[in-house]
Design an enzyme around this catalytic site. Structure first.
Site, PDB file in Angstrom:
ATOM      1  CG  ASP A  75      -1.287   0.210  -0.081  1.00 48.85           C
ATOM      2  OD1 ASP A  75      -1.829  -0.358   0.878  1.00 48.85           O
ATOM      3  OD2 ASP A  75      -0.373   1.037   0.046  1.00 48.85           O
ATOM      4  NE  ARG A  83      -2.114   3.439  -2.562  1.00 45.04           N
ATOM      5  CZ  ARG A  83      -1.522   4.325  -1.792  1.00 45.04           C
ATOM      6  NH1 ARG A  83      -1.867   5.601  -1.846  1.00 45.04           N
ATOM      7  NH2 ARG A  83      -0.600   3.957  -0.928  1.00 45.04           N
ATOM      8  NE  ARG A 145      -0.812   3.370   6.294  1.00 51.05           N
ATOM      9  CZ  ARG A 145       0.365   2.869   5.896  1.00 51.05           C
ATOM     10  NH1 ARG A 145       1.494   3.478   6.238  1.00 51.05           N
ATOM     11  NH2 ARG A 145       0.404   1.765   5.179  1.00 51.05           N
ATOM     12  CE  LYS A 175      -1.143  -2.003   4.867  1.00 49.22           C
ATOM     13  NZ  LYS A 175      -1.109  -1.388   3.509  1.00 49.22           N
ATOM     14  CG  HIS A 176       3.225  -2.527   7.720  1.00 49.74           C
ATOM     15  ND1 HIS A 176       2.253  -1.658   8.237  1.00 49.74           N
ATOM     16  CD2 HIS A 176       3.310  -2.240   6.385  1.00 49.74           C
ATOM     17  CE1 HIS A 176       1.799  -0.883   7.267  1.00 49.74           C
ATOM     18  NE2 HIS A 176       2.411  -1.212   6.126  1.00 49.74           N
ATOM     19  CG  HIS A 188       7.588   4.634   2.495  1.00 49.11           C
ATOM     20  ND1 HIS A 188       6.721   4.509   3.557  1.00 49.11           N
ATOM     21  CD2 HIS A 188       6.992   4.027   1.443  1.00 49.11           C
ATOM     22  CE1 HIS A 188       5.642   3.851   3.157  1.00 49.11           C
ATOM     23  NE2 HIS A 188       5.778   3.545   1.882  1.00 49.11           N
ATOM     24  CG  ASP A 260       5.959  -2.381   3.085  1.00 42.62           C
ATOM     25  OD1 ASP A 260       5.327  -2.037   2.059  1.00 42.62           O
ATOM     26  OD2 ASP A 260       5.910  -1.732   4.142  1.00 42.62           O
TER      27      ASP A 260
END
Length: 522
Positions: A75, A83, A145, A175-176, A188, A260
């Site tokens: 990701d 990351r 983002r 995405k998404h 989340h 996801d």
């Protein structure tokens, strides 16, 4: 050649093949290697799995020693969500900065360079880019983002990003789907709902995904959101109408559909990860992403067994599972064929922007800065007061942000402090500002904020600070929605490390000729 344990039957191999699990640590655990031997085709990496490019390359090499065509996913959006550079901050600005510059060639070059660095470490699948149109400025999880709030802008940059990333040999996962930008809830944590009518959804949300498909995006990630105009009962990840009817049939997408993270509360708290995974594959998903929060062998076995049991009970057609597994293997084959050109051992030196001497990420970050005010650059070390909101789960709280480290490099002796407006502590804004002023002394204050328009405590603290110290410089590193304030207001359009450097160069006046924003003062 890929090895498969002879004792593993084809149904079990297919169930394993559609999983994209994570794990804990910087080396591959024995259980993960065993499951690769039995048919697992993908592995997902997170910040906890990365300590250096060399370590990551060794990790992916070990995975491929067990299965040479394994999909190694990560990701890595760049910008706030990194990351690869989780412990130091990204060398690349995120989508909002790129959309602000609005140069698709620059976006393509940034994505290519990011992809080249991933490929050099053995990563061949990136859960990026975000094609969400951030039409709700109070969105708590998309924000910077996204490339922006305008569908046409988001579409052209999504396409450029896909082209650049895949030119480096890394599969893009746009995405998404069908769009997470008009939400006020983080999936989340719970289930977001978008109540827009079908016409609005088609004009606003779907345009960037059409552009991504036209650009050849090899994968699309579904969103855990409810859109009653498209399906009044099921969220997109579990909806046959949305994944098969809309994405496959209407939009014509023939690549890999990835969910996801199934442990996200939008799915887990209502359906559970086992039932949710079965419903997702039945609806048209080909790969189940899990591992951000649940990263152990038991999770893999639970999902494998749930899929196998659903087939045997007649709840999931065996041919649907087989088709999903075949699509995973087809993408793995694409990645394997490209390894000779883009894989581990390739040059790991950061690329520069065409016609420029600086790394492309830094050039992009500098071009994204917008400055308001007439204050002169600082020549004396300031005090940096970072007004720090709670980070959303996608961004995480492990990654440093802000210009303090770069200001310390340019102006040794720079001080810094982090300040939170957690109302549960009933901390008055006046006390927070008094603490900042006491720490700053007679130094110029650089107040750093992130989405000041979304956080009342932050806006109030900034107002009070500016009333007490009008010469304060303000750096906004989130959405630039609040009115500019301060002796100098610097909007970076993202909080990546490279954005902090660009801001520090403006504050100190060291931006290279032709790249800095000082000519835009006013």
């Amino acid at each position: 050649m890929t090895k498969l344990a002879p004792r593993t039957d084809s149904l079990t191999r297919d169930a394993l093949a559609v999983l994209q699990p994570g794990f804990v640590g910087t080396t591959a655990p024995d259980w993960l290697l065993r499951r690769l031997d039995e048919g697992l085709a993908s592995v997902g990496l997170f910040g906890r799995n990365v300590s250096s490019p060399e370590q990551l390359a060794a990790l992916t090499e070990r995975l491929r020693a067990e299965r040479d065509d394994v999909l190694v996913a990560i990701d890595e959006e760049g910008g706030d969500v990194t990351r690869l550079e989780v412990r130091r901050g990204s060398s690349f600005p995120g989508n909002y900065a790129l959309g602000t510059v609005d140069d698709p060639d620059l976006t393509r070059n940034v994505a290519h360079e990011l992809g080249r660095r991933l490929a050099a470490c053995g990563v061949n699948f990136n859960w990026a880019p975000s094609a969400d149109v951030n039409s709700n400025r109070d969105n708590p999880v998309i924000g910077v983002r996204s490339f922006g709030a305008h569908p046409e802008l988001v579409a052209r940059h999504t396409a450029a990003y896909v082209e650049g990333l895949q030119r480096a040999g890394v599969a893009a996962c746009t995405k998404h789907f069908p769009g997470h930008g008009d939400t006020a809830v983080d999936s989340h944590l719970s289930m977001p709902r978008i109540d827009a009518d079908p016409n609005t959804l088609h004009k606003r949300e779907l345009g960037p995904f059409r552009a991504a498909i036209a650009a050849g995006s090899l994968a699309v990630m579904s969103a855990h959101i409810l859109l009653p105009a498209l399906d009044p009962e099921l969220p997109a990840t579990l909806s046959t109408r949305i994944l098969t009817g809309l994405l496959r049939e209407e939009l014509g997408f023939q690549g890999l559909i990835v969910t996801d993270g199934m442990e996200m509360q939008a799915i887990a708290s209502t359906y559970g990860i086992e039932r949710g995974s079965v419903l997702a594959v039945a609806a048209g998903a080909d790969a189940i992403c899990v591992g951000g929060g649940l990263a152990d062998e038991d999770t893999v076995l639970r999902l494998r067994d749930a899929l196998v049991a659903a087939v045997r009970a007649g709840e999931l057609p065996e041919e649907r599972l087989a088709d999903a597994a075949a699509r995973v293997r087809a993408l793995a084959d694409w990645a394997l064929r490209g390894r000779g050109t883009h894989g581990p051992g390739a040059d790991t030196q950061e690329g520069t922007a065409p016609g420029a001497g600086a790394p492309v990420g830094l050039v992009a970050a500098r071009r994204a800065v917008r400055v308001t005010g007439t204050a002169q650059p600082l020549t004396r070390a300031p005090y940096v007061a970072a007004f720090t909101p709670v980070a959303n789960i996608a961004v995480g709280d492990e990654t440093p942000w802000g210009p303090a480290a770069e200001l310390e490099r340019l102006l040794p002796g720079t001080g810094t402090g982090s300040y939170s407006g957690d109302r549960s502590a009933e901390r008055p804004v006046d006390d927070l500002v008094a603490e900042v002023l006491a720490a700053a002394g007679d130094r110029t204050v650089v107040a750093v904020v992130r989405d000041a328009h979304r956080h009342r405590w932050m806006a109030e603290a900034l107002t009070a600070l500016l009333a007490a110290r009008p010469g304060t410089f303000v750096v906004e590193m989130g959405l630039n929605e609040a009115a500019p304030a301060g002796a100098l207001h610097i909007a970076t359009h993202g909080a990546a490390r490279v954005c902090g450097r660009a801001a520090a160069e403006v504050i100190t006046g060291v931006s290279p000729p032709g790249e800095g924003p000082w000519s835009g003062l006013g």
